[in-house]
Design an enzyme around this catalytic site. Structure first.
Site, PDB file in Angstrom:
ATOM      1  N   CYS A 118       0.811  -1.227   0.000  1.00  0.00           N
ATOM      2  CA  CYS A 118       0.000   0.000   0.000  1.00  0.00           C
ATOM      3  C   CYS A 118       0.842   1.273   0.000  1.00  0.00           C
ATOM      4  O   CYS A 118       0.317   2.366  -0.211  1.00  0.00           O
ATOM      5  CB  CYS A 118      -0.938  -0.010   1.195  1.00  0.00           C
ATOM      6  SG  CYS A 118      -1.941  -1.492   1.241  1.00  0.00           S
ATOM      7  N   HIS A 263      -3.439   6.810   1.933  1.00  0.00           N
ATOM      8  CA  HIS A 263      -3.828   5.497   1.443  1.00  0.00           C
ATOM      9  C   HIS A 263      -5.226   5.187   1.981  1.00  0.00           C
ATOM     10  O   HIS A 263      -5.491   5.329   3.180  1.00  0.00           O
ATOM     11  CB  HIS A 263      -2.807   4.452   1.909  1.00  0.00           C
ATOM     12  CG  HIS A 263      -3.296   3.059   1.776  1.00  0.00           C
ATOM     13  ND1 HIS A 263      -3.840   2.577   0.606  1.00  0.00           N
ATOM     14  CD2 HIS A 263      -3.360   2.037   2.683  1.00  0.00           C
ATOM     15  CE1 HIS A 263      -4.198   1.320   0.792  1.00  0.00           C
ATOM     16  NE2 HIS A 263      -3.926   0.979   2.032  1.00  0.00           N
ATOM     17  N   ASN A 293     -10.172  -0.795  -0.007  1.00  0.00           N
ATOM     18  CA  ASN A 293      -8.719  -0.624   0.009  1.00  0.00           C
ATOM     19  C   ASN A 293      -8.142  -1.276  -1.246  1.00  0.00           C
ATOM     20  O   ASN A 293      -8.159  -2.494  -1.373  1.00  0.00           O
ATOM     21  CB  ASN A 293      -8.186  -1.287   1.285  1.00  0.00           C
ATOM     22  CG  ASN A 293      -6.680  -1.242   1.402  1.00  0.00           C
ATOM     23  OD1 ASN A 293      -5.969  -0.971   0.433  1.00  0.00           O
ATOM     24  ND2 ASN A 293      -6.174  -1.534   2.589  1.00  0.00           N
TER      25      ASN A 293
HETATM   26  O1  UT7 Z   1      -3.796  -1.458   3.512  1.00  0.00           O
HETATM   27  C1  UT7 Z   1      -2.914  -1.731   4.530  1.00  0.00           C
HETATM   28  C2  UT7 Z   1      -3.274  -1.070   5.772  1.00  0.00           C
HETATM   29  N1  UT7 Z   1      -4.396  -1.740   6.405  1.00  0.00           N
HETATM   30  C3  UT7 Z   1      -5.063  -1.104   7.342  1.00  0.00           C
HETATM   31  O2  UT7 Z   1      -4.790   0.040   7.599  1.00  0.00           O
HETATM   32  C4  UT7 Z   1      -6.127  -1.843   8.135  1.00  0.00           C
HETATM   33  C5  UT7 Z   1      -6.120  -1.352   9.561  1.00  0.00           C
HETATM   34  N2  UT7 Z   1      -7.107  -1.986  10.400  1.00  0.00           N
HETATM   35  C6  UT7 Z   1      -8.428  -1.697  10.310  1.00  0.00           C
HETATM   36  O3  UT7 Z   1      -8.843  -0.929   9.468  1.00  0.00           O
HETATM   37  C7  UT7 Z   1      -9.354  -2.304  11.343  1.00  0.00           C
HETATM   38  O4  UT7 Z   1      -8.584  -2.912  12.369  1.00  0.00           O
HETATM   39  C8  UT7 Z   1     -10.348  -3.354  10.747  1.00  0.00           C
HETATM   40  C9  UT7 Z   1     -11.394  -2.649   9.895  1.00  0.00           C
HETATM   41  C10 UT7 Z   1      -9.598  -4.376   9.926  1.00  0.00           C
HETATM   42  C11 UT7 Z   1     -11.085  -4.068  11.894  1.00  0.00           C
HETATM   43  O5  UT7 Z   1     -11.746  -3.116  12.714  1.00  0.00           O
HETATM   44  P1  UT7 Z   1     -11.594  -3.175  14.315  1.00  0.00           P
HETATM   45  O6  UT7 Z   1     -12.428  -2.107  14.840  1.00  0.00           O
HETATM   46  O7  UT7 Z   1     -10.116  -3.121  14.618  1.00  0.00           O
HETATM   47  O8  UT7 Z   1     -12.227  -4.570  14.634  1.00  0.00           O
HETATM   48  P2  UT7 Z   1     -11.584  -5.808  15.407  1.00  0.00           P
HETATM   49  O9  UT7 Z   1     -10.639  -6.538  14.519  1.00  0.00           O
HETATM   50  O10 UT7 Z   1     -11.096  -5.378  16.746  1.00  0.00           O
HETATM   51  O11 UT7 Z   1     -12.867  -6.698  15.652  1.00  0.00           O
HETATM   52  C12 UT7 Z   1     -13.915  -6.261  16.531  1.00  0.00           C
HETATM   53  C13 UT7 Z   1     -14.990  -7.323  16.508  1.00  0.00           C
HETATM   54  C14 UT7 Z   1     -14.457  -8.722  16.778  1.00  0.00           C
HETATM   55  O12 UT7 Z   1     -15.441  -9.412  17.532  1.00  0.00           O
HETATM   56  P3  UT7 Z   1     -15.290  -9.576  19.113  1.00  0.00           P
HETATM   57  O13 UT7 Z   1     -13.986 -10.281  19.337  1.00  0.00           O
HETATM   58  O14 UT7 Z   1     -15.268  -8.169  19.652  1.00  0.00           O
HETATM   59  O15 UT7 Z   1     -16.489 -10.348  19.485  1.00  0.00           O
HETATM   60  C15 UT7 Z   1     -14.370  -9.346  15.406  1.00  0.00           C
HETATM   61  O16 UT7 Z   1     -14.508 -10.732  15.416  1.00  0.00           O
HETATM   62  O17 UT7 Z   1     -15.590  -7.367  15.208  1.00  0.00           O
HETATM   63  C16 UT7 Z   1     -15.551  -8.705  14.716  1.00  0.00           C
HETATM   64  N3  UT7 Z   1     -15.397  -8.640  13.273  1.00  0.00           N
HETATM   65  C17 UT7 Z   1     -16.441  -8.528  12.444  1.00  0.00           C
HETATM   66  N4  UT7 Z   1     -17.775  -8.483  12.665  1.00  0.00           N
HETATM   67  C18 UT7 Z   1     -18.576  -8.341  11.593  1.00  0.00           C
HETATM   68  C19 UT7 Z   1     -14.244  -8.632  12.545  1.00  0.00           C
HETATM   69  N5  UT7 Z   1     -14.546  -8.521  11.240  1.00  0.00           N
HETATM   70  C20 UT7 Z   1     -15.897  -8.457  11.153  1.00  0.00           C
HETATM   71  C21 UT7 Z   1     -16.780  -8.346  10.069  1.00  0.00           C
HETATM   72  N6  UT7 Z   1     -18.110  -8.283  10.329  1.00  0.00           N
HETATM   73  N7  UT7 Z   1     -16.356  -8.250   8.787  1.00  0.00           N
END
Ligand code: UT7
Length: 339
Positions: A118, A263, A293
């Site tokens: 990225c 990005h 993305n």
């Molecule tokens: O391009 C390279 C750079 N990449 C990035 O910059 C990505 C950076 N990271 C992010 O944008 C975020 O971390 C994500 C969008 C990937 C995830 O968001 P988050 O707020 O960090 O969510 P999380 O991973 O902490 O997950 C929170 C909850 C979890 O459930 P529990 O453990 O709280 O029960 C996940 O299992 O959300 C759950 N979860 C989902 N639920 C519904 C994870 N993915 C999903 C989903 N739909 N697609």
């Protein structure tokens, strides 16, 4: 780093291309356990484009974006001296830039790939600028293209909702010092954190070949793995520092920039970075709701859209930052110069 070499460089024109197939969050909620609400609230993404046509590859997207940029610059493919294709999803591990050169008929150009996920477009623009400033080349086609849909585990809801396919192109051209548009840059890598975002190569067990005198190990690349939370924290803490260092070296204050083009990974990241730098949210360039993305393509795709909609005016200062796998991150500051 301030660029103070007599030969100026500027972006002359941009172009972009996306595949036809549009997958919205509703579609994805039929494939994995997710919802439109979750995806929009956590990422800002509503839909993304996927290259699904078996007859088409990353080369088709990269070629369309390149021809689009060449047309806007009123240039022919034979005018191009160098092609840098920033991609982490080539259709040939030896590199895809040669195929792009042949596809658009830029037969006089040297062509090579640059792999930095990225951050690829930022690194490619900086690389192109070096070739121009040292007098080696005058007209460079920089392309950011990725088809990460080919590398996604479509049963992993934590990654499959994020990515889309696209290509964006920019023509970087030599110019007088007065017209110089690439003002400065700041780049970083932290390889110790590479495992946080990766498409790992996994080895199989030893294989003995025919006469049994040769034992070799082979393997294959797997799917994208990402620790989303860690990458998020890395982006919102390190990107503002890179931007500040770059702006400080140029004696520009964050309040004096016209556009913040990051990005396009997550709408929350765009706002958190702007907030840390006290940059007004209406200076953020964002189109990730439509494309997700798109890795190396995200910055040139968003830049092209902003230019097409005449958002960006002559002499506007644009702060561009990429971040992602490597981990790599960096900033290039541009003063937009209309043709
Ligand atoms: O391009 C390279 C750079 N990449 C990035 O910059 C990505 C950076 N990271 C992010 O944008 C975020 O971390 C994500 C969008 C990937 C995830 O968001 P988050 O707020 O960090 O969510 P999380 O991973 O902490 O997950 C929170 C909850 C979890 O459930 P529990 O453990 O709280 O029960 C996940 O299992 O959300 C759950 N979860 C989902 N639920 C519904 C994870 N993915 C999903 C989903 N739909 N697609």
């Amino acid at each position: 780093m301030i660029l103070s070499i007599p030969q100026g460089a500027r972006i002359l024109a941009t172009g972009s291309a996306v595949p036809d197939l549009c997958i919205n969050n509703q579609h994805l909620s039929q494939i994995v356990e997710t919802s439109d609400d979750w995806i929009v609230n956590r990422t800002g993404i509503k839909e993304r484009r996927i290259l699904a046509d078996k007859e088409k590859s990353i080369i088709d997207l990269a070629s369309s974006a390149s021809m689009n940029a060449l047309q806007k610059a009123s240039m022919k493919p034979l005018d191009i001296d160098l092609i840098i294709l920033a991609t982490s999803s080539p259709n040939d591990l030896f590199g895809s830039a040669g195929q792009l050169q042949a596809s658009i008929g830029a037969h006089k150009a040297i062509a090579f790939d640059l792999t930095a996920a990225c951050s690829g477009f930022v690194l490619a623009i900086v690389t192109a600028t070096q070739f121009i400033q040292n007098g080696s080349y005058n007209n460079i086609l920089v392309v950011g293209a990725d088809v990460l849909s080919k590398w996604i585990n479509w049963t992993d809801r934590s990654t499959c909702i994020l990515f889309g396919d696209a290509a964006g192109a920019a023509i970087v051209q030599s110019c007088s010092q007065e017209d110089n548009g690439i003002l400065g840059f700041q780049l970083n890598t932290d390889g110790k954190k590479a495992y946080q975002l990766s498409i790992p190569y996994e080895q199989n067990n030893y294989k003995t070949i025919n006469n049994k005198t040769l034992k070799i190990v082979q393997g294959q690349f797997k799917h994208i793995v990402m620790n989303g939370k860690e990458v998020y924290k890395f982006a919102v803490s390190h990107v503002p520092v890179s931007i500040l260092q770059c702006l400080n070296s140029l004696n520009i204050l964050p309040k004096d920039i016209h556009w913040l083009l990051l990005h396009q990974a997550n709408e929350r990241i765009l706002h958190a970075v702007a907030n840390r730098l006290s940059i007004s949210p209406n200076k953020i360039i964002s189109n990730l709701s439509k494309y997700g993305n798109t890795s190396a393509a995200s910055i040139p795709l968003a830049l092209d859209e902003a230019l097409n909609s005449q958002k960006i005016a002559n002499n506007d200062i644009i702060v561009i930052s990429g971040f992602g796998a490597g981990l790599t991150w960096g900033t290039v500051v541009i003063k937009w110069k209309c043709k």
